[in-house]
Enzyme design. Structure first.
Site, PDB file in Angstrom:
ATOM      1  N   GLY A  58       0.832  -1.194   0.000  1.00 16.00           N
ATOM      2  CA  GLY A  58       0.000   0.000   0.000  1.00 16.00           C
ATOM      3  C   GLY A  58       0.868   1.246   0.000  1.00 16.00           C
ATOM      4  O   GLY A  58       1.992   1.221   0.507  1.00 16.00           O
ATOM      5  N   GLN A  63       3.185  10.001   0.655  1.00 14.34           N
ATOM      6  CA  GLN A  63       4.459   9.306   0.886  1.00 14.34           C
ATOM      7  C   GLN A  63       5.457   9.536  -0.253  1.00 14.34           C
ATOM      8  O   GLN A  63       6.642   9.264  -0.102  1.00 14.34           O
ATOM      9  CB  GLN A  63       4.231   7.809   1.083  1.00 14.34           C
ATOM     10  CG  GLN A  63       3.500   7.468   2.379  1.00 14.34           C
ATOM     11  CD  GLN A  63       3.332   5.977   2.533  1.00 14.34           C
ATOM     12  OE1 GLN A  63       2.370   5.402   2.027  1.00 14.34           O
ATOM     13  NE2 GLN A  63       4.269   5.313   3.191  1.00 14.34           N
ATOM     14  N   CYS A 107       5.572   0.218   7.509  1.00 14.56           N
ATOM     15  CA  CYS A 107       5.261   1.373   6.663  1.00 14.56           C
ATOM     16  C   CYS A 107       6.508   1.731   5.851  1.00 14.56           C
ATOM     17  O   CYS A 107       7.608   1.785   6.398  1.00 14.56           O
ATOM     18  CB  CYS A 107       4.849   2.556   7.535  1.00 14.56           C
ATOM     19  SG  CYS A 107       4.456   4.036   6.606  1.00 14.56           S
ATOM     20  N   LEU A 108       6.330   1.979   4.554  1.00 12.69           N
ATOM     21  CA  LEU A 108       7.474   2.315   3.704  1.00 12.69           C
ATOM     22  C   LEU A 108       8.129   3.623   4.131  1.00 12.69           C
ATOM     23  O   LEU A 108       9.285   3.869   3.800  1.00 12.69           O
ATOM     24  CB  LEU A 108       7.032   2.398   2.236  1.00 12.69           C
ATOM     25  CG  LEU A 108       6.555   1.069   1.613  1.00 12.69           C
ATOM     26  CD1 LEU A 108       6.040   1.286   0.204  1.00 12.69           C
ATOM     27  CD2 LEU A 108       7.670   0.030   1.629  1.00 12.69           C
ATOM     28  N   HIS A 149      -4.796   1.853   7.073  1.00 17.61           N
ATOM     29  CA  HIS A 149      -3.437   2.385   7.212  1.00 17.61           C
ATOM     30  C   HIS A 149      -3.209   3.527   6.196  1.00 17.61           C
ATOM     31  O   HIS A 149      -2.677   4.579   6.543  1.00 17.61           O
ATOM     32  CB  HIS A 149      -2.437   1.237   7.006  1.00 17.61           C
ATOM     33  CG  HIS A 149      -0.999   1.629   7.055  1.00 17.61           C
ATOM     34  ND1 HIS A 149      -0.119   1.132   7.985  1.00 17.61           N
ATOM     35  CD2 HIS A 149      -0.256   2.465   6.267  1.00 17.61           C
ATOM     36  CE1 HIS A 149       1.085   1.650   7.776  1.00 17.61           C
ATOM     37  NE2 HIS A 149       1.037   2.449   6.734  1.00 17.61           N
ATOM     38  N   GLU A 150      -3.631   3.295   4.930  1.00 23.37           N
ATOM     39  CA  GLU A 150      -3.386   4.297   3.882  1.00 23.37           C
ATOM     40  C   GLU A 150      -4.269   5.531   4.052  1.00 23.37           C
ATOM     41  O   GLU A 150      -3.806   6.661   3.847  1.00 23.37           O
ATOM     42  CB  GLU A 150      -3.576   3.686   2.488  1.00 23.37           C
ATOM     43  CG  GLU A 150      -2.687   2.492   2.157  1.00 23.37           C
ATOM     44  CD  GLU A 150      -1.223   2.704   2.504  1.00 23.37           C
ATOM     45  OE1 GLU A 150      -0.732   3.846   2.414  1.00 23.37           O
ATOM     46  OE2 GLU A 150      -0.564   1.713   2.890  1.00 23.37           O
ATOM     47  N   HIS A 153      -2.835   7.882   6.437  1.00 26.17           N
ATOM     48  CA  HIS A 153      -1.777   8.737   5.861  1.00 26.17           C
ATOM     49  C   HIS A 153      -2.365  10.037   5.315  1.00 26.17           C
ATOM     50  O   HIS A 153      -1.750  11.098   5.428  1.00 26.17           O
ATOM     51  CB  HIS A 153      -1.064   8.020   4.709  1.00 26.17           C
ATOM     52  CG  HIS A 153       0.092   7.164   5.137  1.00 26.17           C
ATOM     53  ND1 HIS A 153       1.190   7.669   5.799  1.00 26.17           N
ATOM     54  CD2 HIS A 153       0.327   5.834   4.991  1.00 26.17           C
ATOM     55  CE1 HIS A 153       2.050   6.679   6.046  1.00 26.17           C
ATOM     56  NE2 HIS A 153       1.546   5.555   5.565  1.00 26.17           N
TER      57      HIS A 153
HETATM   58 ZN   LIG Z   1       2.407   3.676   5.691  1.00 26.57          ZN
END
Ligand SMILES: [Zn+2]
Length: 184
Positions: A58, A63, A107-108, A149-150, A153
């Site tokens: 995701g 991001q 998380c990236l 989660h997304e 963000h």
């Molecule tokens: Zn994330």
């Protein structure tokens, strides 16, 4: 994002840079997308490419330093399962299930940090698809987790915010220190 150029015959997708904590942009509330056009579709393709290469399941637009309300997801596992990319514009979670689901999240934008979190196991989301159509999707299991989660963000929220202040501050401090070392 208003000039629409004809797409080149073979356009290579571009990998974008993923920003990391403590980048303050990650705390910004992303703004709604006002028009779905070829530029946006190209950007969504680049986001997917970036997510697959990371690799991740995701990614939110913020991001890659674009604070607009767009996310991409794909929970298909490994090489043997066909890709099933999902792109959502202006996603809005309108209903959450009462049952909870435990998942170890990462998380990236927060590399190498993982923590078990409990979130509702199902979610109903309304969004605009890449053709500009209104859609509704019921997400269950892992997809429900990734979706929440997304969407977090887009509101400047990170999964480490659920861990309690002490733990969260410790993680952020660690990244600040790394950043200071890297730039000294
Ligand atoms: Zn994330």
């Amino acid at each position: 994002m208003t000039v629409t150029m004809p797409p080149p015959i073979s356009r290579r997708m571009a990998k974008l840079d993923i920003i990391k904590v403590p980048d303050p942009l990650l705390r910004k509330v992303s703004t709604p997308v006002e028009r779905v056009d070829d530029d946006l579709r190209r950007f969504l393709d680049d986001m997917l490419e970036t997510m697959y290469e990371a690799p991740g399941i995701g990614l939110a637009a913020v991001q890659v330093a674009q604070p607009i309300r767009a996310i991409v997801m794909d929970i298909a596992k490994g090489e043997d399962e066909p890709k099933s990319p999902i792109a959502m514009i202006n996603p809005e979670i309108v209903e959450l299930g009462s049952e909870m689901r435990l998942h170890e999240e990462g998380c990236l934008s927060i590399p190498e940090v993982y923590a078990e979190l409990e979130r509702p196991a199902s979610a109903l989301v309304r969004y605009i698809d890449r053709e500009g159509r209104r859609q509704e999707m019921r997400c269950e299991g892992l997809l429900a987790t990734v979706l929440q989660h997304e969407v977090d963000h887009l509101d400047g929220k990170l999964f480490i915010d659920y861990l309690g202040r002490l733990k969260r501050d410790m993680i952020i401090k660690k990244f600040k220190k790394q950043k200071a070392l890297a730039s000294s």
